[in-house]
Motif scaffolding. Structure first.
Motif, PDB file in Angstrom:
ATOM      1  N   ASN A 147      40.089  37.290  49.705  1.00 62.94           N
ATOM      2  CA  ASN A 147      39.826  38.682  49.353  1.00 62.94           C
ATOM      3  C   ASN A 147      38.489  38.780  48.631  1.00 62.94           C
ATOM      4  O   ASN A 147      38.377  38.544  47.429  1.00 62.94           O
ATOM      5  CB  ASN A 147      40.951  39.238  48.463  1.00 62.94           C
ATOM      6  CG  ASN A 147      40.864  40.747  48.302  1.00 62.94           C
ATOM      7  OD1 ASN A 147      39.770  41.318  48.224  1.00 62.94           O
ATOM      8  ND2 ASN A 147      42.013  41.401  48.263  1.00 62.94           N
ATOM      9  N   LEU A 148      37.458  39.118  49.378  1.00 60.31           N
ATOM     10  CA  LEU A 148      36.107  39.171  48.829  1.00 60.31           C
ATOM     11  C   LEU A 148      35.902  40.343  47.867  1.00 60.31           C
ATOM     12  O   LEU A 148      34.987  40.315  47.039  1.00 60.31           O
ATOM     13  CB  LEU A 148      35.097  39.269  49.973  1.00 60.31           C
ATOM     14  CG  LEU A 148      35.126  38.109  50.975  1.00 60.31           C
ATOM     15  CD1 LEU A 148      34.071  38.301  52.049  1.00 60.31           C
ATOM     16  CD2 LEU A 148      34.936  36.778  50.262  1.00 60.31           C
ATOM     17  N   LEU A 149      36.761  41.356  47.968  1.00 62.81           N
ATOM     18  CA  LEU A 149      36.669  42.477  47.034  1.00 62.81           C
ATOM     19  C   LEU A 149      37.077  42.023  45.635  1.00 62.81           C
ATOM     20  O   LEU A 149      36.437  42.385  44.641  1.00 62.81           O
ATOM     21  CB  LEU A 149      37.550  43.636  47.497  1.00 62.81           C
ATOM     22  CG  LEU A 149      37.558  44.887  46.607  1.00 62.81           C
ATOM     23  CD1 LEU A 149      36.139  45.456  46.462  1.00 62.81           C
ATOM     24  CD2 LEU A 149      38.509  45.942  47.174  1.00 62.81           C
ATOM     25  N   ARG A 150      38.123  41.243  45.541  1.00 62.27           N
ATOM     26  CA  ARG A 150      38.545  40.710  44.248  1.00 62.27           C
ATOM     27  C   ARG A 150      37.460  39.809  43.661  1.00 62.27           C
ATOM     28  O   ARG A 150      37.217  39.805  42.455  1.00 62.27           O
ATOM     29  CB  ARG A 150      39.852  39.934  44.391  1.00 62.27           C
ATOM     30  CG  ARG A 150      41.082  40.827  44.443  1.00 62.27           C
ATOM     31  CD  ARG A 150      42.365  40.026  44.299  1.00 62.27           C
ATOM     32  NE  ARG A 150      43.511  40.902  44.180  1.00 62.27           N
ATOM     33  CZ  ARG A 150      43.946  41.434  43.048  1.00 62.27           C
ATOM     34  NH1 ARG A 150      43.283  41.178  41.925  1.00 62.27           N
ATOM     35  NH2 ARG A 150      45.003  42.217  43.020  1.00 62.27           N
ATOM     36  N   ARG A 151      36.824  39.054  44.511  1.00 61.55           N
ATOM     37  CA  ARG A 151      35.737  38.191  44.041  1.00 61.55           C
ATOM     38  C   ARG A 151      34.605  39.033  43.465  1.00 61.55           C
ATOM     39  O   ARG A 151      34.033  38.699  42.428  1.00 61.55           O
ATOM     40  CB  ARG A 151      35.225  37.319  45.188  1.00 61.55           C
ATOM     41  CG  ARG A 151      34.006  36.487  44.813  1.00 61.55           C
ATOM     42  CD  ARG A 151      33.486  35.674  45.994  1.00 61.55           C
ATOM     43  NE  ARG A 151      32.262  34.977  45.610  1.00 61.55           N
ATOM     44  CZ  ARG A 151      31.039  35.501  45.732  1.00 61.55           C
ATOM     45  NH1 ARG A 151      30.882  36.707  46.220  1.00 61.55           N
ATOM     46  NH2 ARG A 151      29.979  34.804  45.349  1.00 61.55           N
ATOM     47  N   MET A 152      34.288  40.140  44.137  1.00 64.87           N
ATOM     48  CA  MET A 152      33.216  41.014  43.676  1.00 64.87           C
ATOM     49  C   MET A 152      33.551  41.604  42.306  1.00 64.87           C
ATOM     50  O   MET A 152      32.687  41.689  41.415  1.00 64.87           O
ATOM     51  CB  MET A 152      32.982  42.124  44.695  1.00 64.87           C
ATOM     52  CG  MET A 152      31.828  43.041  44.348  1.00 64.87           C
ATOM     53  SD  MET A 152      31.514  44.258  45.653  1.00 64.87           S
ATOM     54  CE  MET A 152      30.933  43.192  46.971  1.00 64.87           C
ATOM     55  N   ILE A 153      34.791  42.015  42.113  1.00 64.45           N
ATOM     56  CA  ILE A 153      35.221  42.555  40.822  1.00 64.45           C
ATOM     57  C   ILE A 153      35.061  41.501  39.732  1.00 64.45           C
ATOM     58  O   ILE A 153      34.588  41.786  38.627  1.00 64.45           O
ATOM     59  CB  ILE A 153      36.692  43.027  40.901  1.00 64.45           C
ATOM     60  CG1 ILE A 153      36.811  44.219  41.837  1.00 64.45           C
ATOM     61  CG2 ILE A 153      37.230  43.369  39.517  1.00 64.45           C
ATOM     62  CD1 ILE A 153      38.240  44.617  42.149  1.00 64.45           C
ATOM     63  N   SER A 154      35.438  40.286  40.054  1.00 66.24           N
ATOM     64  CA  SER A 154      35.328  39.192  39.093  1.00 66.24           C
ATOM     65  C   SER A 154      33.877  38.921  38.721  1.00 66.24           C
ATOM     66  O   SER A 154      33.548  38.672  37.556  1.00 66.24           O
ATOM     67  CB  SER A 154      35.968  37.928  39.674  1.00 66.24           C
ATOM     68  OG  SER A 154      35.920  36.869  38.750  1.00 66.24           O
ATOM     69  N   ILE A 155      32.988  38.973  39.710  1.00 65.87           N
ATOM     70  CA  ILE A 155      31.560  38.733  39.460  1.00 65.87           C
ATOM     71  C   ILE A 155      30.981  39.814  38.540  1.00 65.87           C
ATOM     72  O   ILE A 155      30.270  39.520  37.575  1.00 65.87           O
ATOM     73  CB  ILE A 155      30.780  38.701  40.787  1.00 65.87           C
ATOM     74  CG1 ILE A 155      31.086  37.422  41.557  1.00 65.87           C
ATOM     75  CG2 ILE A 155      29.274  38.808  40.541  1.00 65.87           C
ATOM     76  CD1 ILE A 155      30.433  37.356  42.920  1.00 65.87           C
ATOM     77  N   LEU A 156      31.297  41.078  38.832  1.00 65.25           N
ATOM     78  CA  LEU A 156      30.769  42.192  38.037  1.00 65.25           C
ATOM     79  C   LEU A 156      31.291  42.138  36.603  1.00 65.25           C
ATOM     80  O   LEU A 156      30.549  42.381  35.640  1.00 65.25           O
ATOM     81  CB  LEU A 156      31.144  43.519  38.688  1.00 65.25           C
ATOM     82  CG  LEU A 156      30.469  43.817  40.029  1.00 65.25           C
ATOM     83  CD1 LEU A 156      31.052  45.085  40.656  1.00 65.25           C
ATOM     84  CD2 LEU A 156      28.954  43.971  39.845  1.00 65.25           C
ATOM     85  N   ALA A 157      32.569  41.802  36.457  1.00 66.23           N
ATOM     86  CA  ALA A 157      33.154  41.720  35.122  1.00 66.23           C
ATOM     87  C   ALA A 157      32.557  40.567  34.332  1.00 66.23           C
ATOM     88  O   ALA A 157      32.275  40.687  33.136  1.00 66.23           O
ATOM     89  CB  ALA A 157      34.670  41.570  35.232  1.00 66.23           C
ATOM     90  N   ASN A 158      32.354  39.445  34.999  1.00 65.37           N
ATOM     91  CA  ASN A 158      31.780  38.286  34.328  1.00 65.37           C
ATOM     92  C   ASN A 158      30.329  38.552  33.927  1.00 65.37           C
ATOM     93  O   ASN A 158      29.877  38.144  32.845  1.00 65.37           O
ATOM     94  CB  ASN A 158      31.849  37.071  35.247  1.00 65.37           C
ATOM     95  CG  ASN A 158      31.379  35.799  34.577  1.00 65.37           C
ATOM     96  OD1 ASN A 158      31.929  35.355  33.566  1.00 65.37           O
ATOM     97  ND2 ASN A 158      30.343  35.181  35.118  1.00 65.37           N
TER      98      ASN A 158
END
Length: 289
Positions: A147-158
């Motif tokens: 799920n690349l959307l979840r990865r994107m959320i994680s990147i932005l939050a980090n």
């Protein structure tokens, strides 16, 4: 040996014989496995009783925020990428066990490796690195997030926390307690809906290229979601590395574990951008992963 006595008074000389670099003997090893069994000779310490304990080499190839940190702690593995020479030098030190901490040097190691992000020189020097893997018998483990959307959320939050430092003024990419995870999860990033699909496509293309670049090496592809929901997948990883099965645990606690709709500030915009596309499936993924 022939001895000739020339007088009644013999002179005796002792012959000092030493066995130098006697190779380690491995029994019941298939011929196909021999290239992947190594007996490092570190310059920083003596392996002593572990000298004939075979070591397998591996590298985890992944992207940021794809679960590689979590996976690394499971395997308990312990910027030098200016050019291919420095990359090779670094890998030589790692695989010769000269990059280990002092604690690691006290145990017989069955496997040694490291995680390598695709944007850390891996793609630019893929030809030389693939040849190194084949020559040295390094097994490549691709760890991909489905799920690349979840990865994107994680990147932005980090990325946000690098400046905000929500945990008592300290930035942490990974946490080890539910309390810390809860604090970091409070931040809900805003996703650029206009660039969302192009960015997802680029990630997919980069991953596909990486797998294509290293298809001639001994490799395997795993998905982060499968690793954390199916214990049998962890067993497959150990089988791939030809290691004795062990129950693996990680101290890391997942930060974004709730429904996706609760983790994005502009969820309606994200839904509209992905609805009707091949990426719509990301909207309905299991919230646990």
């Amino acid at each position: 040996m022939c001895s000739k006595q020339t007088s009644p008074h013999t002179k005796t000389k002792l012959l000092n014989i030493k066995v130098i670099d006697q190779p380690c003997q491995s029994t019941n090893i298939q011929q196909s496995e021999i290239p992947f069994l190594h007996y490092p000779n570190p310059v920083t310490f003596n392996r002593e009783e572990c000298a004939c304990n075979p070591v397998r080499y591996f590298a985890i190839l992944s992207m940021q925020r794809s679960g590689s940190g979590w996976f690394e702690t499971l395997l308990n593995i312990k910027h030098r990428r200016i050019n291919i020479s420095s990359i090779v030098s670094t890998m030589d030190r790692v695989y010769n066990l000269d990059w280990f901490t002092s604690a690691s040097k006290n145990e017989c190691s069955a496997a040694v490796g490291f995680k390598w992000m695709m944007n850390q020189g891996l793609m630019e020097h893929h030809n030389d690195i693939a040849e190194y893997f084949k020559k040295k018998g390094v097994s490549a483990i691709f760890l991909i997030r489905r799920n690349l959307l979840r990865r994107m959320i994680s990147i932005l939050a980090n990325s946000y926390d690098r400046n905000a430092k929500l945990l008592n003024g300290t930035h942490k990419s990974h946490v080890h307690s539910p309390a810390e995870a809860k604090i970091l999860a409070k931040y809900k990033p805003t996703i650029n809906a206009t660039l969302l699909i192009p960015e997802l496509k680029q990630i997919e293309q980069t991953t596909a290229k990486a797998i294509e670049y290293f298809k001639s090496t001994r490799h395997i592809v795993f998905y982060y979601e499968d690793l954390i929901t199916n214990r049998a997948t962890l067993k497959e990883v150990q089988e791939f590395l030809r290691l004795a099965y062990r129950e693996l645990t990680s101290r890391q606690v997942k930060i974004h574990s709730g429904p996706l709709s609760k983790q994005v500030e502009n969820w309606d915009d994200v839904q509209k951008a992905l609805k009707g596309t091949s990426y719509e499936r990301f909207l309905h993924s299991d919230y646990r992963v």
